[in-house]
Design an enzyme around this catalytic site. Structure first.
Site, short mmCIF file in Angstrom:
data_model
loop_
_atom_site.label_atom_id
_atom_site.label_comp_id
_atom_site.label_asym_id
_atom_site.label_seq_id
_atom_site.Cartn_x
_atom_site.Cartn_y
_atom_site.Cartn_z
N PHE A 148 0.85 -1.18 0.00
CA PHE A 148 0.00 0.00 0.00
C PHE A 148 0.89 1.24 0.00
O PHE A 148 1.57 1.53 0.98
CB PHE A 148 -0.94 0.06 1.21
CG PHE A 148 -1.85 1.25 1.15
CD1 PHE A 148 -2.99 1.22 0.36
CD2 PHE A 148 -1.55 2.42 1.82
CE1 PHE A 148 -3.82 2.33 0.26
CE2 PHE A 148 -2.37 3.52 1.73
CZ PHE A 148 -3.52 3.49 0.95
N ASP A 233 9.53 3.00 1.77
CA ASP A 233 8.31 3.78 2.05
C ASP A 233 8.07 3.72 3.56
O ASP A 233 7.57 2.73 4.09
CB ASP A 233 7.12 3.20 1.29
CG ASP A 233 5.84 4.00 1.51
OD1 ASP A 233 5.79 4.81 2.47
OD2 ASP A 233 4.88 3.81 0.73
N LYS A 262 2.46 11.52 6.83
CA LYS A 262 1.63 11.30 8.01
C LYS A 262 2.17 12.05 9.23
O LYS A 262 1.89 13.22 9.40
CB LYS A 262 1.45 9.81 8.26
CG LYS A 262 0.65 9.13 7.13
CD LYS A 262 0.15 7.78 7.51
CE LYS A 262 -0.55 7.08 6.34
NZ LYS A 262 -1.77 7.76 5.88
#
Length: 407
Positions: A148, A233, A262
């Site tokens: 993801f 990531d 985030k």
């Protein structure tokens, strides 16, 4: 009756407004949050809930951390946006401080996590053509199944999630998908045209999947042997979530590029970045890539405050110590088949015969704990790093009650 914003008073009123006017691309729990502080949120009726999700790691420092709010308020009184058409007094400081914290050399500020990943893909391809000498238009990037990395068109082109992909083609070529955790599969997929290997050090959406020991070191070696970039990531796993500054640090591995997001925005606004080697990020030239809001003064001021919090090491230590406690408590529960993860990040696999992940999330909300499923039978537990042991006990006790009631 049509409810207007001014007339909305109950949770149902607000939910009806969302259902009527917003696109249904999410399936939220029926909780309407109005206020928040630390590890707690309060709904429109004054009910308090323990946050066991932390905005998928965007709220690593809790809701409205006073240092982050102060930094945002101070910058709001000065200047919030210039665009990159001009310099501003926060940009260079943010980039230097983030690079020094992470041991990297250059920073490309963006906004969302998906935007950071898209940017890393562009940089890797340009590096492959200009530095490695890959023929134009043939660069490949090796990725892992069940990944993801976001939901933009290029990113879903290498997703294996049918929900993310169905009805959104045609897809962007140039990606090879191999099983996660299988270094031999990566080695076999690499060709002279491979630009990069893009991997989550821990897969979040897949269920908080930790790869086998040595996997990241093997990827680093494969990349070194074949003049290939290693892109980590760390949008969910980075910035103290797993007990180290970056999840790749657990194996002592350094990537050529990292994507961050985030928590970098402190739960206040979207802030992301690609960080890494000057030899790689330096391939970009003016006009080749950009973002109106990327690296804006407000984002940089908040990002600098985040860096200051992380530089103390307090949050990494909290994640390590409280994470060990959380994992220990979760493993004691009847009805739990497996607990995966690192630090204050756990994928709780519900045993067969128990509730689905969605049912467990709904039942937890009824008991004052907010969590969310990922996959059908997994709860993703990722509380703010400011949580206490007593609060962890409250959340785990609520989960134990849910599993007993639904076992």
């Amino acid at each position: 009756m049509t409810v207007t914003a001014d007339a909305a008073t109950t949770p149902r009123d607000y939910i009806d407004l969302d259902e009527r006017w917003s696109t249904h691309n999410y399936h939220p729990l029926p909780v309407v949050i109005a206020e928040a502080e630390g590890a707690w949120v309060t709904d429109v009726r004054g009910n308090r809930y323990l946050d066991f999700l932390a905005g998928y790691s965007a709220l690593n420092f809790g809701h409205r951390h006073p240092d982050l709010i102060a930094a945002a308020q101070a910058q709001l009184g000065r200047v919030t946006l210039t665009s990159r058409a001009f310099h501003h007094d926060q940009m260079g400081l943010f980039c230097r401080e983030l690079a020094e914290l992470t041991g990297t050399e250059m920073v490309l500020p963006m906004n969302s996590g998906a935007e950071a990943v898209e940017s890393a893909v562009k940089v890797a391809r340009k590096w492959a053509y200009q530095v490695k000498g890959v023929p134009e238009g043939t660069a490949e990037i090796v990725v892992a199944g069940s990944n993801f990395h976001g939901r933009t068109t290029t990113i879903i082109s290498f997703s294996t999630d049918s929900v993310a992909r169905n009805d959104f083609g045609p897809f962007t070529p140039g990606f090879k998908v191999v099983p996660y955790g299988d270094a031999d599969a990566i080695r076999a997929a690499v060709t002279p045209n491979t630009a990069a290997v893009l991997i989550e050090p821990i897969q979040g959406e897949a269920g908080v999947i930790v790869p086998p020991e040595g996997y990241l070191r093997a990827i680093r070696q494969i990349c070194d042997d074949n003049q290939v970039l290693f892109i980590a990531d760390e949008i969910q796993s980075g910035l103290a979530r797993t007990g180290d500054l970056l999840a790749a640090d657990h194996e002592g591995v350094r990537a050529d590029l990292y994507t961050l997001g985030k928590a970098l925005g402190g739960g206040i606004m979207p802030v992301s970045a690609v960080i890494g080697s000057r030899d790689v990020l330096g391939v970009l030239r003016p006009g080749e890539h950009g973002s109106t809001f990327g690296g804006n003064p407000l984002a940089c001021a908040i990002g600098r405050a985040v860096v200051r919090l992380l530089a103390t090491g307090e949050f990494q230590e909290r994640s390590r110590e409280l994470g060990a406690y959380l994992h220990g408590r979760l493993r004691e529960l009847d009805g739990v088949a497996e607990v995966r993860g690192r630090g204050l990040w756990a994928g709780v696999e519900i045993a067969p015969g128990g509730p689905t992940g969605r049912q467990a999330s709904e039942a937890l909300a009824e008991r004052g704990v907010l969590c969310k499923e990922t996959q059908d039978t997994t709860l993703r537990v990722a509380p703010p790093l400011v949580i206490t042991r007593d609060e962890i006990d409250m959340g785990v006790s609520a989960l134990a009650d849910v599993l007993r009631a639904n076992g």
